[in-house]
Write an enzyme that holds these catalytic residues in place. Structure first.
Site, mmCIF file in Angstrom:
data_model
loop_
_atom_site.group_PDB
_atom_site.id
_atom_site.type_symbol
_atom_site.label_atom_id
_atom_site.label_comp_id
_atom_site.label_asym_id
_atom_site.label_seq_id
_atom_site.Cartn_x
_atom_site.Cartn_y
_atom_site.Cartn_z
ATOM 1 N N TYR A 11 -28.231 7.709 4.464
ATOM 2 C CA TYR A 11 -29.136 6.811 5.331
ATOM 3 C C TYR A 11 -28.094 6.446 6.669
ATOM 4 O O TYR A 11 -27.104 7.493 6.490
ATOM 5 C CB TYR A 11 -28.449 5.661 3.278
ATOM 6 C CG TYR A 11 -27.048 5.338 3.879
ATOM 7 C CD1 TYR A 11 -26.121 4.788 4.041
ATOM 8 C CD2 TYR A 11 -27.205 6.018 2.467
ATOM 9 C CE1 TYR A 11 -24.786 4.493 3.486
ATOM 10 C CE2 TYR A 11 -25.592 5.437 1.387
ATOM 11 C CZ TYR A 11 -24.904 5.099 2.750
ATOM 12 O OH TYR A 11 -23.512 4.624 1.656
ATOM 13 N N GLU A 18 1.261 -1.280 0.146
ATOM 14 C CA GLU A 18 -0.174 -0.299 0.654
ATOM 15 C C GLU A 18 1.095 1.461 0.152
ATOM 16 O O GLU A 18 2.052 1.664 0.421
ATOM 17 C CB GLU A 18 -0.950 -0.250 1.170
ATOM 18 C CG GLU A 18 -1.793 1.476 1.434
ATOM 19 C CD GLU A 18 -2.562 1.525 0.131
ATOM 20 O OE1 GLU A 18 -3.266 1.621 -0.031
ATOM 21 O OE2 GLU A 18 -2.014 3.623 0.022
ATOM 22 N N GLN A 19 0.841 1.892 -0.779
ATOM 23 C CA GLN A 19 1.399 3.226 -1.160
ATOM 24 C C GLN A 19 1.836 4.491 0.028
ATOM 25 O O GLN A 19 2.058 4.905 -0.216
ATOM 26 C CB GLN A 19 1.107 3.612 -2.116
ATOM 27 C CG GLN A 19 -0.357 5.069 -2.821
ATOM 28 C CD GLN A 19 -0.843 5.201 -3.207
ATOM 29 O OE1 GLN A 19 0.132 5.480 -4.410
ATOM 30 N NE2 GLN A 19 -2.184 5.733 -3.772
HETATM 31 P P1 FAD Z 1 -9.452 2.539 -3.993
HETATM 32 O O1 FAD Z 1 -10.523 2.319 -2.583
HETATM 33 O O2 FAD Z 1 -9.353 3.477 -4.501
HETATM 34 O O3 FAD Z 1 -7.952 1.231 -3.003
HETATM 35 C C1 FAD Z 1 -6.500 1.377 -4.093
HETATM 36 C C2 FAD Z 1 -5.421 1.396 -2.676
HETATM 37 O O4 FAD Z 1 -4.681 1.112 -3.829
HETATM 38 C C3 FAD Z 1 -4.994 3.241 -2.261
HETATM 39 O O5 FAD Z 1 -5.622 2.338 -0.827
HETATM 40 C C4 FAD Z 1 -4.343 3.380 -3.115
HETATM 41 O O6 FAD Z 1 -3.575 3.960 -1.813
HETATM 42 C C5 FAD Z 1 -3.419 2.361 -3.728
HETATM 43 N N1 FAD Z 1 -2.754 2.076 -4.371
HETATM 44 C C6 FAD Z 1 -2.544 3.381 -5.429
HETATM 45 N N2 FAD Z 1 -1.899 3.177 -6.022
HETATM 46 C C7 FAD Z 1 -0.824 2.321 -5.666
HETATM 47 C C8 FAD Z 1 0.534 1.318 -6.138
HETATM 48 N N3 FAD Z 1 1.478 2.206 -7.345
HETATM 49 N N4 FAD Z 1 1.103 1.454 -4.756
HETATM 50 C C9 FAD Z 1 0.301 0.521 -3.823
HETATM 51 N N5 FAD Z 1 -0.435 1.484 -3.420
HETATM 52 C C10 FAD Z 1 -1.736 1.861 -4.527
HETATM 53 N N6 FAD Z 1 -19.901 1.327 -3.615
HETATM 54 C C11 FAD Z 1 -20.511 0.243 -3.368
HETATM 55 O O7 FAD Z 1 -20.233 -0.753 -3.596
HETATM 56 N N7 FAD Z 1 -20.930 0.475 -2.638
HETATM 57 C C12 FAD Z 1 -21.658 2.449 -2.283
HETATM 58 O O8 FAD Z 1 -22.843 2.567 -1.581
HETATM 59 C C13 FAD Z 1 -20.656 3.022 -2.828
HETATM 60 N N8 FAD Z 1 -20.726 4.289 -2.993
HETATM 61 C C14 FAD Z 1 -20.013 5.397 -3.170
HETATM 62 C C15 FAD Z 1 -20.424 6.715 -3.391
HETATM 63 C C16 FAD Z 1 -19.568 7.424 -4.170
HETATM 64 C C17 FAD Z 1 -19.610 9.336 -4.303
HETATM 65 C C18 FAD Z 1 -18.115 6.909 -4.831
HETATM 66 C C19 FAD Z 1 -17.336 8.451 -5.234
HETATM 67 C C20 FAD Z 1 -17.706 5.687 -5.012
HETATM 68 C C21 FAD Z 1 -18.808 4.853 -4.279
HETATM 69 N N9 FAD Z 1 -18.957 2.950 -3.680
HETATM 70 C C22 FAD Z 1 -19.734 2.412 -3.503
HETATM 71 C C23 FAD Z 1 -17.724 2.901 -4.834
HETATM 72 C C24 FAD Z 1 -16.421 2.176 -4.166
HETATM 73 O O9 FAD Z 1 -16.487 3.183 -3.027
HETATM 74 C C25 FAD Z 1 -15.051 2.039 -4.917
HETATM 75 O O10 FAD Z 1 -15.835 0.956 -6.012
HETATM 76 C C26 FAD Z 1 -14.372 1.007 -3.642
HETATM 77 O O11 FAD Z 1 -13.737 1.962 -2.926
HETATM 78 C C27 FAD Z 1 -13.251 1.347 -5.011
HETATM 79 O O12 FAD Z 1 -12.473 -0.208 -3.915
HETATM 80 P P2 FAD Z 1 -10.650 -0.480 -4.514
HETATM 81 O O13 FAD Z 1 -9.877 -1.245 -3.487
HETATM 82 O O14 FAD Z 1 -11.068 -1.220 -5.525
HETATM 83 O O15 FAD Z 1 -9.892 1.139 -4.846
#
Ligand code: FAD
Length: 404
Positions: A228, A32-33
């Site tokens: 909610y 994790e960065q």
């Molecule tokens: P991220 O949460 O973006 O995690 C990626 C991680 O990778 C981060 O910690 C980052 O620091 C790390 N990273 C990046 N580059 C590197 C690198 N080079 N080396 C090491 N680490 C790195 N989803 C739902 O299911 N229900 C909801 O109600 C919902 N509501 C939402 C409302 C809004 C307004 C928004 C914008 C989104 C919502 N979502 C919802 C979507 C949800 O927030 C995302 O789809 C989800 O958080 C994605 O998770 P992820 O782990 O794939 O990505």
């Protein structure tokens, strides 16, 4: 032979993947960065498709401690305030799907996954580790990252860490995924032209009549607001999404999707909406702003996994939030990844075949959900005749239309 998965990213998707891979008998090294594991302060809705996975991972009890379980979703017109439809959640969802509809603080969900990874697996978790170099051969995948010491902020870029080899690399590094750019080189995500204003606060800070234990969606022309409860119902999450763009100066900082903002623009967009909605927004002082970005769906399984590398969560399919399924799809991806990698004991299956199966079983589902999220947004934000048709259909078909 124990195989090793390298995971780029420790968000909800990366931690879910770490859990699923270890449950499948793999060793995990996650990078994790950021300097610490954290999530932004916002809510998240989890449909029964997602809570079922958490149940399978023995997390139902932990979820029950931090989530709220609203009994219904009500849809109201943002301008007239009129009730348009109700979808029973609570017991109705449980009875129908065998799993609940939950609403949770993102940080609580993230923390719950992190605690499970720390306490119940041998996964190695590396912070301050930004992966930036990737290579794969027929036998292995190799990553290298820049490692921040965490002690002092230097003007020089952090030093390169050692090369690390594994059997598979899972790119769970979000909207701006470097693993995706290495695989697909398809450039930055697209700006949708929608802005999300969000607030999260203890309900006790609101006047009694504005507190709520339901999911309420207020639909208006070119905007909608969703509210909610989270944290056992003690806190309220409010998100207002309006169509519009930021000025060039603010949008230069797009990859920081968590801007502090004053609520002037939201309040201006809501001028003309009904009094209860304006009262709610006016009662809240602190708002954060996300500039919403997404990407078009992947065109096939070969884009979600190539050789020993696979994409998961927002790295693969960042979507608009109108179906509340982005994190849900990341968790479903992780469950499917675990199933695919759990076939490691079959000597006939090599790692690229397992990842290809994972991608084959996921990419169309993700693409469909991305498309439905866009369509939902158009329906939520409809104006004129289209909104009249939407409201009539909602009243006529009620929960059959709302049950997404
Ligand atoms: P991220 O949460 O973006 O995690 C990626 C991680 O990778 C981060 O910690 C980052 O620091 C790390 N990273 C990046 N580059 C590197 C690198 N080079 N080396 C090491 N680490 C790195 N989803 C739902 O299911 N229900 C909801 O109600 C919902 N509501 C939402 C409302 C809004 C307004 C928004 C914008 C989104 C919502 N979502 C919802 C979507 C949800 O927030 C995302 O789809 C989800 O958080 C994605 O998770 P992820 O782990 O794939 O990505």
């Amino acid at each position: 032979m124990i195989r090793q998965a390298l995971i780029s990213g420790g968000g909800i998707g990366g931690l879910a993947a770490a859990l699923a891979c270890t449950r499948a008998g793999w060793e995990v090294r996650l990078f994790e960065q950021a300097a610490r594991f954290s999530e932004v302060g916002a809510g998240i809705q989890l449909g029964p498709n997602v809570t079922r996975v958490l149940q399978d991972w023995d997390l139902a009890g932990a979820l029950a401690e931090v989530a709220a379980f609203p009994d219904r979703l009500q849809v109201r017109h943002a301008v007239s305030g009129q009730a348009l439809g109700v979808l029973p959640l609570g017991a109705a969802m449980l009875q129908r799907y065998g799993a609940p509809y939950a609403t949770v603080h993102r940080a609580d969900l993230h923390q719950l996954l992190l605690a499970q990874v720390r306490e119940r697996t041998d996964a190695t978790l590396n912070l301050n580790y930004c992966l930036a170099r990737f290579t794969q051969t027929g036998d292995a995948v190799t990553v290298q990252g820049r490692v921040q010491s965490g002690e002092e902020i230097s003007k020089k870029p952090p030093a390169w860490g050692p090369q690390i080899e594994g059997d598979a690399l899972i790119g769970a590094d979000g909207l701006w995924s470097p693993v995706r750019q290495w695989l697909l080189a398809d450039g930055p995500p697209r700006v949708t032209g929608h802005l999300a204003y969000r607030a999260l606060l203890p309900q006790s800070r609101l006047p009694e009549q504005l507190r709520s234990q339901h999911v309420t969606a207020w639909l208006g022309p070119r905007l909608h607001v969703v509210q909610y409860p989270v944290r056992g119902g003690e806190w309220l999450n409010v998100v207002g999404i309006v169509q519009g763009r930021l000025d060039a100066a603010s949008s230069a900082d797009l990859d920081n999707w968590d801007h502090a903002t004053n609520a002037q623009a939201l309040r201006a967009a809501l001028a003309g909406t009904c009094a209860p909605l304006q009262d709610l927004v006016n009662a809240i002082d602190t708002w954060r702003l996300w500039v919403l970005c997404d990407r078009p769906p992947l065109q096939g399984a070969q884009q979600q996994a190539q050789g020993r590398v696979a994409l998961l969560g927002d790295a693969a399919h960042p979507m608009r939030p109108y179906l509340a399924q982005g994190a849900g799809m990341a968790i479903e991806d992780a469950a499917e990844l675990g199933r695919a990698l759990g076939q490691a004991l079959d000597p006939a299956l090599d790692v690229p075949t397992m990842l290809a199966r994972y991608a084959l079983n996921r990419w169309q589902r993700n693409a469909q959900v991305q498309a439905r999220a866009i369509r939902n947004g158009q329906i939520f934000h409809a104006d004129g005749l289209v909104s009249w048709g939407r409201d009539a259909a909602l009243k006529l078909l009620g929960e059959r239309l709302l049950d997404l």
